[in-house]
Design an enzyme around this catalytic site. Sequence first.
Site, mmCIF file in Angstrom:
data_model
loop_
_atom_site.group_PDB
_atom_site.id
_atom_site.type_symbol
_atom_site.label_atom_id
_atom_site.label_comp_id
_atom_site.label_asym_id
_atom_site.label_seq_id
_atom_site.Cartn_x
_atom_site.Cartn_y
_atom_site.Cartn_z
ATOM 1 N N SER A 130 -0.018 -5.339 -13.995
ATOM 2 C CA SER A 130 0.091 -5.108 -12.553
ATOM 3 C C SER A 130 1.551 -4.857 -12.183
ATOM 4 C CB SER A 130 -0.416 -6.324 -11.778
ATOM 5 O OG SER A 130 0.059 -6.252 -10.446
ATOM 6 N N HIS B 29 -2.359 -1.354 -13.281
ATOM 7 C CA HIS B 29 -3.001 -1.929 -12.089
ATOM 8 C C HIS B 29 -2.025 -1.868 -10.908
ATOM 9 C CE1 HIS B 29 -5.916 -4.662 -10.099
ATOM 10 N NE2 HIS B 29 -4.848 -5.293 -9.607
ATOM 11 N N ASP C 59 -1.462 -2.884 -6.920
ATOM 12 C CA ASP C 59 -1.908 -3.775 -5.849
ATOM 13 C C ASP C 59 -1.453 -3.291 -4.485
ATOM 14 O OD1 ASP C 59 -3.299 -5.914 -7.240
ATOM 15 O OD2 ASP C 59 -1.369 -6.345 -8.182
ATOM 16 N N MET D 119 -1.523 -3.963 -0.502
ATOM 17 C CA MET D 119 -1.713 -5.073 0.456
ATOM 18 C C MET D 119 -1.245 -4.645 1.837
ATOM 19 S SD MET D 119 -0.101 -8.106 -1.838
ATOM 20 C CE MET D 119 -0.635 -8.398 -3.527
ATOM 21 N N HIS E 109 -6.177 -1.438 -6.619
ATOM 22 C CA HIS E 109 -6.852 -2.592 -6.018
ATOM 23 C C HIS E 109 -6.456 -2.667 -4.546
ATOM 24 C CE1 HIS E 109 -6.967 -7.338 -6.055
ATOM 25 N NE2 HIS E 109 -7.876 -6.817 -5.246
ATOM 26 N N MET F 129 -6.345 -4.319 -1.219
ATOM 27 C CA MET F 129 -6.490 -5.585 -0.484
ATOM 28 C C MET F 129 -6.156 -5.294 0.966
ATOM 29 S SD MET F 129 -4.665 -7.939 -3.373
ATOM 30 C CE MET F 129 -3.942 -6.499 -4.143
ATOM 31 N N MET G 149 -11.687 -11.936 -8.708
ATOM 32 C CA MET G 149 -10.344 -12.494 -8.535
ATOM 33 C C MET G 149 -10.311 -13.923 -9.069
ATOM 34 S SD MET G 149 -8.541 -10.111 -7.294
ATOM 35 C CE MET G 149 -7.033 -11.107 -7.146
ATOM 36 N N ASP H 95 -8.470 -10.840 -12.460
ATOM 37 C CA ASP H 95 -7.132 -10.566 -11.923
ATOM 38 C C ASP H 95 -6.580 -11.823 -11.273
ATOM 39 O OD1 ASP H 95 -4.885 -9.532 -10.647
ATOM 40 O OD2 ASP H 95 -5.998 -8.247 -9.263
HETATM 41 C C1 DX5 Z 1 -2.912 -10.696 -6.577
HETATM 42 C C2 DX5 Z 1 -2.949 -9.345 -7.243
HETATM 43 C C3 DX5 Z 1 -2.734 -9.422 -8.700
HETATM 44 C C4 DX5 Z 1 -1.372 -9.897 -9.104
HETATM 45 C C5 DX5 Z 1 -1.508 -10.610 -10.415
HETATM 46 O O1 DX5 Z 1 -3.121 -10.518 -5.231
HETATM 47 O O2 DX5 Z 1 -4.199 -8.725 -7.021
HETATM 48 O O3 DX5 Z 1 -3.036 -8.170 -9.337
HETATM 49 O O4 DX5 Z 1 -0.439 -8.874 -9.247
HETATM 50 O O5 DX5 Z 1 -0.315 -11.227 -10.720
HETATM 51 P P1 DX5 Z 1 -0.219 -12.407 -11.799
HETATM 52 O O6 DX5 Z 1 -0.751 -11.828 -13.094
HETATM 53 O O7 DX5 Z 1 1.215 -12.720 -11.834
HETATM 54 O O8 DX5 Z 1 -1.097 -13.520 -11.304
HETATM 55 ZN ZN ZN Z 2 -4.748 -6.912 -8.222
#
Ligand code: DX5
Ligand code: ZN
Length: 227
Positions: free
Chosen positions: A16, A41, A43, A45, A74, A76, A145, A183
């Site tokens: 990620s 990956h 993320d 947000m 992903h 969010m 998750m 994840d």
């Molecule tokens: C959390 C994200 C993850 C995050 C994982 O909201 O969706 O993808 O980057 O990070 P680690 O592996 O550090 O928990």
């Molecule tokens: Zn993620």
Amino acid sequence: MSTPKAEGRAIRIAPSILAADFAKLGAEVRAAEQAGADWIHVDVMDGRFVPNISIGPLVVKAVRRHTELPLDVHLMIVEPDRYVADFVDAGADVVGVHVEACPHLHRSVETIKEAGARACVVLNPATPASHVESILGDVDQVLVMTVNPGFGGQKFIESALSTVSTIRGWIEERGLSVDLEVDGGITPETIGPAAAAGADVFVAGTAVFGMDDYKVAIDTLRRGARR
Ligand code: DX5
Ligand code: ZN
């Protein structure tokens, strides 16, 4: 039903970029690819679905130019349908939407497929597996998750693994080819139990980009998943 063994399934490691150095993202993604990453990956947000803001389609487009690996995006965010086409146009190969953010989940899944990407539905740790039971035959991937989304570097929530095994059971029973991803809080220690529960795609932020040697980090995770 008995939990199928991790052996026999292809293990994919998806670093990620949330834990990467954003000031040199192109180099970071190339380094992860060189180190043996299977997917990247990403993320996204929005500060509403989760209490943090990260990146949007512009960054996906920039990353796309630095790697041939599948980009696993992903979302969010609230109202994800509004942005699916933008992310696919930017280069997303997989788009994941949270079931908690989609009142018309089937429509969201169709929106992703019509835009030309693989459709993934995502469950928060406290959301029951039953929320994806009826849609399983229509999706390419399910993401469970193992932390509450919003931040990297959090502690793995073990109770989410029962959701993983329930969904793995349905996939096997129905003979579906659905990828099952986890994840959050994935480390060389937690990846084994996640693989044993039935996951085959493993997102890791801190456990890859937080380490000095990305190849050692990815190899160690892969070994952990096979153990
Ligand atoms: C959390 C994200 C993850 C995050 C994982 O909201 O969706 O993808 O980057 O990070 P680690 O592996 O550090 O928990
Ligand atoms: Zn993620």
